[in-house]
Design a protein around this motif. Structure first.
Motif, mmCIF file in Angstrom:
data_model
loop_
_atom_site.group_PDB
_atom_site.id
_atom_site.type_symbol
_atom_site.label_atom_id
_atom_site.label_comp_id
_atom_site.label_asym_id
_atom_site.label_seq_id
_atom_site.Cartn_x
_atom_site.Cartn_y
_atom_site.Cartn_z
ATOM 1 N N GLN A 60 1.022 -1.181 -0.192
ATOM 2 C CA GLN A 60 -0.008 -0.061 0.010
ATOM 3 C C GLN A 60 0.884 1.338 0.143
ATOM 4 N N PHE A 61 1.974 1.349 0.823
ATOM 5 C CA PHE A 61 2.995 2.392 0.927
ATOM 6 C C PHE A 61 3.530 2.587 -0.470
ATOM 7 N N LEU A 62 3.773 1.463 -1.166
ATOM 8 C CA LEU A 62 4.420 1.739 -2.666
ATOM 9 C C LEU A 62 3.571 2.474 -3.314
ATOM 10 N N GLY A 63 2.154 2.054 -3.410
ATOM 11 C CA GLY A 63 1.207 2.605 -4.356
ATOM 12 C C GLY A 63 0.968 4.056 -4.210
ATOM 13 N N ARG A 64 0.977 4.500 -2.881
ATOM 14 C CA ARG A 64 0.794 5.977 -2.347
ATOM 15 C C ARG A 64 1.996 6.797 -2.774
ATOM 16 N N ALA A 65 3.352 6.092 -2.572
ATOM 17 C CA ALA A 65 4.674 6.693 -2.918
ATOM 18 C C ALA A 65 4.362 6.857 -4.407
ATOM 19 N N VAL A 66 4.239 5.919 -5.146
ATOM 20 C CA VAL A 66 4.417 5.837 -6.814
ATOM 21 C C VAL A 66 3.317 7.094 -7.107
ATOM 22 N N ARG A 67 2.250 7.239 -6.539
ATOM 23 C CA ARG A 67 1.107 8.043 -6.829
ATOM 24 C C ARG A 67 1.494 9.373 -6.690
ATOM 25 N N TYR A 68 2.379 9.662 -5.584
ATOM 26 C CA TYR A 68 2.748 11.057 -5.045
ATOM 27 C C TYR A 68 3.894 11.662 -6.049
ATOM 28 N N ALA A 69 4.727 10.496 -6.230
ATOM 29 C CA ALA A 69 5.827 10.943 -7.320
ATOM 30 C C ALA A 69 5.471 11.092 -8.686
ATOM 31 N N SER A 70 4.251 10.545 -9.259
ATOM 32 C CA SER A 70 4.129 10.856 -10.416
ATOM 33 C C SER A 70 3.275 11.822 -10.529
ATOM 34 N N LYS A 71 2.360 12.401 -9.612
ATOM 35 C CA LYS A 71 1.948 13.750 -9.672
ATOM 36 C C LYS A 71 2.633 14.775 -9.146
ATOM 37 N N SER A 72 3.749 14.502 -8.799
ATOM 38 C CA SER A 72 4.976 15.417 -8.630
ATOM 39 C C SER A 72 5.559 15.533 -9.869
ATOM 40 N N GLY A 73 5.253 15.175 -10.932
ATOM 41 C CA GLY A 73 5.813 15.256 -12.275
ATOM 42 C C GLY A 73 6.970 14.267 -12.488
ATOM 43 N N ILE A 74 7.175 13.107 -11.952
ATOM 44 C CA ILE A 74 7.979 12.179 -12.161
ATOM 45 C C ILE A 74 7.418 11.178 -13.007
ATOM 46 N N HIS A 75 8.197 10.709 -14.180
ATOM 47 C CA HIS A 75 7.750 9.984 -15.320
ATOM 48 C C HIS A 75 8.417 8.822 -15.505
ATOM 49 N N PRO A 257 -1.587 8.529 4.252
ATOM 50 C CA PRO A 257 -2.472 7.573 4.454
ATOM 51 C C PRO A 257 -3.676 7.758 3.589
ATOM 52 N N ASP A 258 -4.424 6.730 3.168
ATOM 53 C CA ASP A 258 -5.652 6.950 2.692
ATOM 54 C C ASP A 258 -6.803 5.998 3.262
ATOM 55 N N GLU A 259 -7.833 5.835 2.828
ATOM 56 C CA GLU A 259 -8.811 5.166 3.424
ATOM 57 C C GLU A 259 -8.541 3.668 3.522
ATOM 58 N N LYS A 260 -7.838 3.002 2.577
ATOM 59 C CA LYS A 260 -7.381 1.753 2.426
ATOM 60 C C LYS A 260 -6.525 1.457 3.621
ATOM 61 N N ALA A 261 -5.670 2.290 3.969
ATOM 62 C CA ALA A 261 -4.370 2.090 4.615
ATOM 63 C C ALA A 261 -4.767 0.957 6.007
ATOM 64 N N LEU A 262 -4.073 -0.019 6.018
ATOM 65 C CA LEU A 262 -4.026 -0.931 7.297
ATOM 66 C C LEU A 262 -3.323 -0.289 8.379
ATOM 67 N N PHE A 263 -3.624 -0.727 9.413
ATOM 68 C CA PHE A 263 -2.818 -0.214 10.795
ATOM 69 C C PHE A 263 -3.034 1.320 10.952
ATOM 70 N N ALA A 264 -4.104 1.934 10.415
ATOM 71 C CA ALA A 264 -4.298 3.377 10.638
ATOM 72 C C ALA A 264 -4.439 3.809 12.151
ATOM 73 N N ASP A 265 -5.117 2.762 12.742
ATOM 74 C CA ASP A 265 -5.042 3.264 14.195
ATOM 75 C C ASP A 265 -3.924 3.036 15.259
ATOM 76 N N ALA A 266 -3.066 2.105 14.693
ATOM 77 C CA ALA A 266 -2.053 1.764 15.519
ATOM 78 C C ALA A 266 -0.751 1.502 14.425
ATOM 79 N N PRO A 267 -0.114 2.457 13.673
ATOM 80 C CA PRO A 267 0.928 2.507 12.744
ATOM 81 C C PRO A 267 2.118 1.470 13.057
ATOM 82 N N SER A 268 2.400 1.646 14.300
ATOM 83 C CA SER A 268 3.648 1.115 14.851
ATOM 84 C C SER A 268 3.470 -0.637 14.751
#
Length: 280
Positions: A60-75, A257-268
């Protein structure tokens, strides 16, 4: 594409021990695993019930990070240790984030079976002019980087997002991953991103979790990919002088985090440290 007999030999040669890549695939619901991997995964789950969810949190982190980089202009993306393909591969996430469909991706793995499956996936779902899968070893950076260049789909003069997701905890310090990361950071053009996560045993909740984490490390010593945990301080060194993107080095579920993120209530509880850094 690897010949069928080569793929079969690669599989046969690795079935005497569980493969970390195939166990990870099993944990996240993939289909590219074998009985020996599932039996090992079940053993891990019995000792540390949250570990399969931790594997999902990595993805899930991978997906969010790739999305962030893409929207930041990385292609341009280089995914080292890409593992066995499953839903939410880098090229799929990036193309969804960039409707221009101008993203180029090179997947690299040193396990022949992972490479073969990646090549099959790309043949079916990707654009061969923009997406490639090649063999390479993170710990042989000069050779790996030359192979990336030979694909012709990555322009090293332009920013690149380098992805090393759920890989470093399978590499011990004695294998000199720090030297490899120093090399990769030097190769990246200004404006590039470095996306990584790492399993940690820092600050266990109690003595029982400490013992369970010690057992997990011992279990993986019997696989094709033994490794080590790292603390925040130890993991941070892999980023060198790159600037961490907010919120910095955190547990994976805390990173955008988004609504799908696991461990949202206790990330550690995920036990996964993660960060995205930017080269000034």
């Amino acid at each position: 594409m690897a010949a069928d007999d080569e793929v079969l030999r690669a599989v046969e040669g690795s079935l005497d021990r569980p493969s970390a890549a195939r166990v990870y695939d099993y944990f996240i619901g993939g289909n590219h695993n074998y009985a020996i991997d599932r039996a090992f995964g079940d053993k891990v789950r019995a000792r540390l019930p949250l570990i399969p969810d931790s594997a999902v949190a990595c993805r899930q982190f991978l997906g969010r990070a790739v999305r962030y980089a893409s929207k930041s202009g990385i292609h341009q993306f280089v995914d080292i240790g890409s593992g066995l393909p499953t839903a939410g591969n880098v090229h799929e996430v990036a193309d969804e984030a960039r409707p221009e469909h101008d993203t180029t991706v090179v997947y690299i793995d040193n396990e022949p079976i992972a490479l073969a499956h990646s090549q099959l996936l790309l043949a079916d779902t990707a654009d061969p002019d923009r997406h490639r899968a090649i063999a390479g070893d993170l710990l042989e950076p000069i050779d790996l980087w030359e192979r990336v260049g030979e694909t012709g789909v990555i322009d090293f003069e332009q920013p690149v997002a380098l992805v090393i997701n759920a890989v470093l905890h399978f590499i011990k310090d004695e294998q000199q991953p720090h030297q490899a990361l120093d090399f990769y950071r030097d190769q990246l053009a200004p404006g590039s991103f470095l996306i990584m996560c790492q399993l940690t045993d820092e600050n266990p909740a109690d003595d029982e979790e400490r013992r369970a984490l010690d057992d997990l490390k011992a279990y993986y010593e019997t696989t094709t990919n033994p490794g080590q945990y790292r603390s925040r301080e130890e993991f941070l060194k892999f980023y060198g002088d790159f600037e961490l993107v907010e919120p910095g080095l955190v547990y994976a579920p805390e990173w955008h985090p988004d609504e799908k993120a696991l461990f949202a209530d206790a990330p550690s509880k995920s036990r996964i440290l993660a960060a995205v850094a930017h080269k000034p």
